[in-house]
Design an enzyme around this catalytic site. Structure first.
Site, short mmCIF file in Angstrom:
data_model
loop_
_atom_site.label_atom_id
_atom_site.label_comp_id
_atom_site.label_asym_id
_atom_site.label_seq_id
_atom_site.Cartn_x
_atom_site.Cartn_y
_atom_site.Cartn_z
N GLY A 1 -6.66 1.99 2.59
CA GLY A 1 -6.70 0.58 2.99
C GLY A 1 -7.10 0.45 4.45
O GLY A 1 -6.59 -0.39 5.19
N SER B 1 -10.01 -0.47 5.66
CA SER B 1 -11.12 -1.38 5.97
C SER B 1 -10.71 -2.59 6.78
O SER B 1 -11.48 -3.10 7.58
CB SER B 1 -11.76 -1.86 4.64
OG SER B 1 -10.76 -2.23 3.71
N VAL C 1 -6.88 3.87 -5.08
CA VAL C 1 -5.85 4.91 -5.00
C VAL C 1 -4.99 4.99 -6.25
O VAL C 1 -4.36 6.03 -6.51
CB VAL C 1 -4.97 4.73 -3.75
CG1 VAL C 1 -5.74 5.01 -2.48
CG2 VAL C 1 -4.32 3.35 -3.71
N ASN D 1 -1.45 3.33 3.38
CA ASN D 1 -1.34 1.94 3.85
C ASN D 1 -1.83 0.93 2.82
O ASN D 1 -1.44 -0.24 2.86
CB ASN D 1 -2.15 1.81 5.16
CG ASN D 1 -2.43 0.38 5.52
OD1 ASN D 1 -1.59 -0.31 6.08
ND2 ASN D 1 -3.63 -0.11 5.19
N SER E 1 7.70 -1.92 4.03
CA SER E 1 7.83 -3.32 4.45
C SER E 1 9.31 -3.64 4.60
O SER E 1 10.16 -3.02 3.93
CB SER E 1 7.23 -4.22 3.37
OG SER E 1 7.62 -5.57 3.58
N TYR F 1 6.67 -6.33 -5.39
CA TYR F 1 6.28 -5.79 -4.08
C TYR F 1 7.47 -5.08 -3.41
O TYR F 1 7.34 -3.95 -2.91
CB TYR F 1 5.79 -6.95 -3.21
CG TYR F 1 5.31 -6.57 -1.82
CD1 TYR F 1 4.04 -6.03 -1.63
CD2 TYR F 1 6.10 -6.79 -0.70
CE1 TYR F 1 3.59 -5.70 -0.36
CE2 TYR F 1 5.65 -6.48 0.57
CZ TYR F 1 4.39 -5.94 0.74
OH TYR F 1 3.94 -5.62 2.00
N LYS G 1 7.87 -1.17 -2.31
CA LYS G 1 8.09 -0.77 -0.91
C LYS G 1 9.40 -0.01 -0.75
O LYS G 1 9.52 0.87 0.09
CB LYS G 1 8.04 -2.00 -0.01
CG LYS G 1 6.66 -2.68 0.05
CD LYS G 1 5.60 -1.72 0.55
CE LYS G 1 4.24 -2.38 0.71
NZ LYS G 1 3.22 -1.46 1.24
#
Ligand code: NAP
Length: 247
Positions: free
Chosen positions: A14, A16, A66, A92, A144, A157, A161
């Site tokens: 990640g 970019s 990934v 990431n 996170s 999420y 995490k």
């Protein structure tokens, strides 16, 4: 501080945009060569690679989902043959599919777990034997604060995490004697595409003691330190970078 990263090769998933791009730039500024992975935004990936190369290091962008085990493994093999070694892995890459549990489909749950957690596992597996054999390495997982405290609307999420934190501590225990550290960063609200909708939200800012969102560069600086030789005695740690939100 000179972090002595020249000659080190870093993979950042990640890379970019957002936090990942800032981590790439921070590592490159300290002399590391950069292999950055992205999902689909080739233009941004090439921009970040060029920004890294401007520091005089070697930088290359790789399209890699990934969550696809074979793609992840093949990309690591490609990076190894292009760069000759791998010293740092920063997991990431991350996505959100926020919904209250009532409206969350199983596919929303799976998609987030697949990219955020299983993707990190695929990357960890691919670099593990290399780092164990060379008896040095740095693995950094971007978790996170949601993984520490939970967050309404983010069951998927937050689970991914929190899972990353368990993975971090377990890998840290497995690899410590081999000179490989594994740590996690738990950001709060950082200004990126992911948090665009919260940027002007008074309620969000009020929940942050320093009264502002963090910058990707602030996360990048912490990441670069944790990936440096100077951080050799820090492993299995989760460091919050959240303007005091969770204290
Ligand atoms: P972002 O701006 O949305 O960028 C996400 C990055 O992940 C992009 O580089 C994207 O590539 C890449 N990506 C997405 N799906 C992928 C996949 N399947 N395979 C490989 N790469 C993929 O996110 P961000 O805000 O910088 O967040 C970065 C990380 O920090 C995430 O793990 C996020 O959960 C975590 N985090 C962020 C915050 C925050 O406040 N921003 C807070 C806590 C934790 P493309 O450009 O090709 O799409």
């Amino acid at each position: 501080m000179n972090l002595h990263l020249s000659g080190h090769v870093a993979i950042v998933t990640g890379g970019s945009r957002g936090i990942g791009a800032a981590i790439c730039r921070a590592l490159a500024a300290e002399g590391a060569d950069i292999a950055l992975l992205y999902a689909s935004n080739a233009e941004k990936a090439e921009e970040t690679a060029a920004a890294c190369a401007a520091y005089g290091v070697c930088a290359k962008a790789y399209a890699c989902h990934v969550e696809n085990e074979e793609e992840a493994a093949q990309t690591v093999r490609d990076i190894l043959s292009a760069f000759g070694r791998i010293d740092i892995l920063v997991n990431n890459a991350g996505i959100t599919r926020d919904k209250l549990v009532n409206g969350m489909r199983a596919s929303d749950f799976d998609d987030v777990i697949d990219v955020n957690l299983r993707g990190a596992f695929h990357m960890l597996r691919a670099v593990y034997p290399l780092m164990a054999k060379q008896r040095s390495g740095r693995i950094l997982n971007i978790s996170s604060v949601a993984g520490l405290s939970g967050n309404a609307g983010q069951v998927n999420y937050a689970a991914s995490k929190a899972g990353l934190i368990g993975m971090t501590k377990s890998a840290a225990k497995e690899l410590a004697a081999r000179g490989v550290t594994c740590n996690a960063i738990a950001p709060g609200f950082i200004s990126t595409d992911m948090t665009e909708k919260f940027a002007q939200d008074e309620k969000t800012l009020h929940a942050i003691p320093v009264r502002r969102m963090g910058s990707a560069e602030e996360v990048g600086a912490l990441a670069a330190f944790l990936c440096s030789p100077q951080a050799a005695y820090i492993t299995g740690e989760v460091i919050r970078i959240d303007g005091g939100m969770m204290m």
